[in-house]
Every structure is written in C-alpha cells, then in structure tokens.
Scaffold this active site. Sequence first.
Site, mmCIF file in Angstrom:
data_model
loop_
_atom_site.group_PDB
_atom_site.id
_atom_site.type_symbol
_atom_site.label_atom_id
_atom_site.label_comp_id
_atom_site.label_asym_id
_atom_site.label_seq_id
_atom_site.Cartn_x
_atom_site.Cartn_y
_atom_site.Cartn_z
ATOM 1 N N LEU A 170 97.777 73.567 -68.578
ATOM 2 C CA LEU A 170 96.986 72.332 -68.745
ATOM 3 C C LEU A 170 97.159 71.455 -67.512
ATOM 4 C CD1 LEU A 170 97.924 71.029 -72.321
ATOM 5 C CD2 LEU A 170 95.740 72.023 -71.620
ATOM 6 N N HIS A 171 96.074 70.948 -66.955
ATOM 7 C CA HIS A 171 96.238 69.974 -65.873
ATOM 8 C C HIS A 171 95.045 69.051 -65.674
ATOM 9 C CE1 HIS A 171 93.621 71.850 -62.772
ATOM 10 N NE2 HIS A 171 93.931 72.962 -63.383
#
Length: 362
Positions: A205-206
């Site tokens: 996730l980013h």
Amino acid sequence: MSRTIHLVAAARPNFMKVAPLWHALAAAPGFRPVLIHTGQHYDANMSDAIFADLRLPAPDHHLGVGSGSHAEQTGRVMIAYEALAAAAPPDALIVVGDVNSTLACALVGAKQGFPVIHLEAGLRSGDRAMPEEINRLATDAISDILWTPSPDADDNLAREGVDPARITNVGNIMLDSFELTRGQIAAAGEAAALGLPARYGVVTLHRPSNVDVPATLAALVAALGTVQARLPLVFPVHPRTAQRLAAAGHDAELAAAGVRLVGPLPYIRFMSLVAGAAAVITDSGGVQEETSYLGIPCLTLRENTERPVTITHGTNQLVDAASLAPRLEAALAVALEARPRPPLWDGATAGRCLADLARRLG
Ligand code: UDP
C-alpha cells in the site's frame, strides 16, 4: 555513428521499465544508452538493490533531487535535466511511467526540441485527483512518440484525438524484467526465508488516497487484521506508508494481529514472495500487472484502475476496506479460470521498442 538515447529512471516503479530497454540498447549496435537517475527514490532498498537485481549499471548521471512537494520535485528535475541536456543533447529521450520526473524530463525535451518517447503511454484512470493521472495526461500530450502497453491505452489515445502515427503498441515492459530474472526469482525462496506458512498473502500500500487519509488508513488496517485471521499476511511496507502507520500506532496494531511487517524488498525477493502467494492485496499499478501475468488473485484497494486489462484479462478486482475480506474469501474459494494474457504481455517488449526506435530515428 551511434545514437545517444537518454533513459530516465526516477522511482521504484521506473526501474523495472527502464532495465529491459537499457539492456536492449546496450546490446544493439548503433545505440548508446545514457542512464539518468533523477533521485526521486534514493535509499538502498527502493533503488540500489533494485538496480543490482535488474543488472543495471550505476547511472551515468545522478540528478539527486530527493523528496519534496510535487512542484519542488518537478521543478528540481527540470532545472537539473535542462542543464544536462543542453550541454549534451541526446538523439532521443525515453521517459517511462507516470512519476513527476517523467513529466519534468518530457517538458525539457519537448522545449529543447529532441524527440521525446513515452513508454507506458495512454493509461488513464479517469481520476484527476491522482497525481499520476496528471503526469500521464501531460506527458502524453507533449511526447512525440507514444509506446503503449495494451489496446485500452491505444483506445484512450484515439479518443483524445492523438495522431495514430505517433503511437506504437509495444506491450508491457514490466514483464520483460520478470522474464529477465525469472530463474533468480524461482530460486530466491523468500517466503521460506521469512518463515511464512505455505499459504500466505502479500500486501503493498502506498497511494495517498489510502495512506494519507487517517480514517481510510484505520479502516484498511482493521480490514487487514480480519483477513490475517483467514490468510497470514506479509506486508513489505513502503517508506511513506511506514511513516503514516507509525504516526497512528497502526504498525503495532498490525503486528499484534499477526501481520508480518517487513521493509520494502529488492525486486527479486519481492517477486519471489508474490509468485508464491495465494493472493495479493495492493494499490500498486505494477503489482496489478505482475499478479495478472502470474495468474495470482489480486485485490486492488482503489476506486479505479488505469490498467483495466488486469480486470478484463487478468486476476484483478477493485475492492474497498469493507469488501476486502469477503471478496478475498470468495476469490480463494474458487479456482481461477485460465484467461489468455493481454496481447504483447510476453517478455519481449524491449525488442519491439528497439525496432520502433530504429525505424523512427532512421
Ligand atoms: N516492488 C519491489 N519491492 C517491493 C514492492 C514492490 O521490488 O517491496 C516492485 C514491484 O515489481 C512493483 C514495482 O516495484 O511492480 C512498483 O511498485 P510500486 O507499488 O512502488 O509503484 P506503482 O506501480 O504503484 O507506481
């Protein structure tokens, strides 16, 4: 006489797109690749280790722009690249993907008047709240040559009225990097090295839409805890996500739930984890493609994707925090039907780029 081709690499997702091209250009008579690292991602695991995995040499030029706001980064890359290109203009510039350096260097090239080629052109999420979407639209508008990864990208450009003569569908270059390192990925044994069980899931996730909004991040962390009870998870955490998780105490919460948190991994170790996973939960662009290529169920925590072939031809589905656990359960319960890969997702894209470059530069 050999032609000098500038190749711009800035951030993690660029390196897998630049490496196959660099190797193809370096091996081809008549071309001299010049690798320019703008320094958007600079720490060891986000950059150096990935260069080593992809057998890229040290960059010919390092612009060292570092992090900053979008304007700071874009501006610093423009200033640094303008000086470099003015001192020694290339015969062509190739920019890849959709990061700030992609647009910054394309702007410089377009104004200095040498040919600008965008690799991975034509992708559209339709979501202008995504900084990458602005970079895609603007880079495609000013590039001379548009190398597209999939037919939907050609359709997007046609809808925008782009002259078809500017477009060549070359296929998906990311998968060339996978094929380049397939043997090492198969031998890496990352899951065993981390002591993971035989059946596990991978999380990345980013995107700001997920990690910068505290309520969204909290809901995602809770959903990952629910999933963990069904499928043990390993989460190589992106540096910006690590900051956000730590700031809200979510790192401790995930660890207490049993989620295995590790730092960002070099490419071969990361792909070894993905290749052995039962499912992948992500908001990454590249990971949607890699899982589709490998036939691994992918649950993408986004409202849209600029890579729709991963849904129509691949293993991808869009989910949110509320639907993640039930959709994962459903995905794990059924055997995936085999689907043909999108056309030209075959590990041979760099060769097509080279042929197109030779044809167009004459
Ligand atoms: N990747 C990696 N190590 C990691 C996570 C990702 O090497 O710990 C690779 C993977 O091949 C992925 C690529 O980096 O496709 C780019 O991923 P990222 O999510 O950073 O960027 P995006 O594709 O979303 O722009």
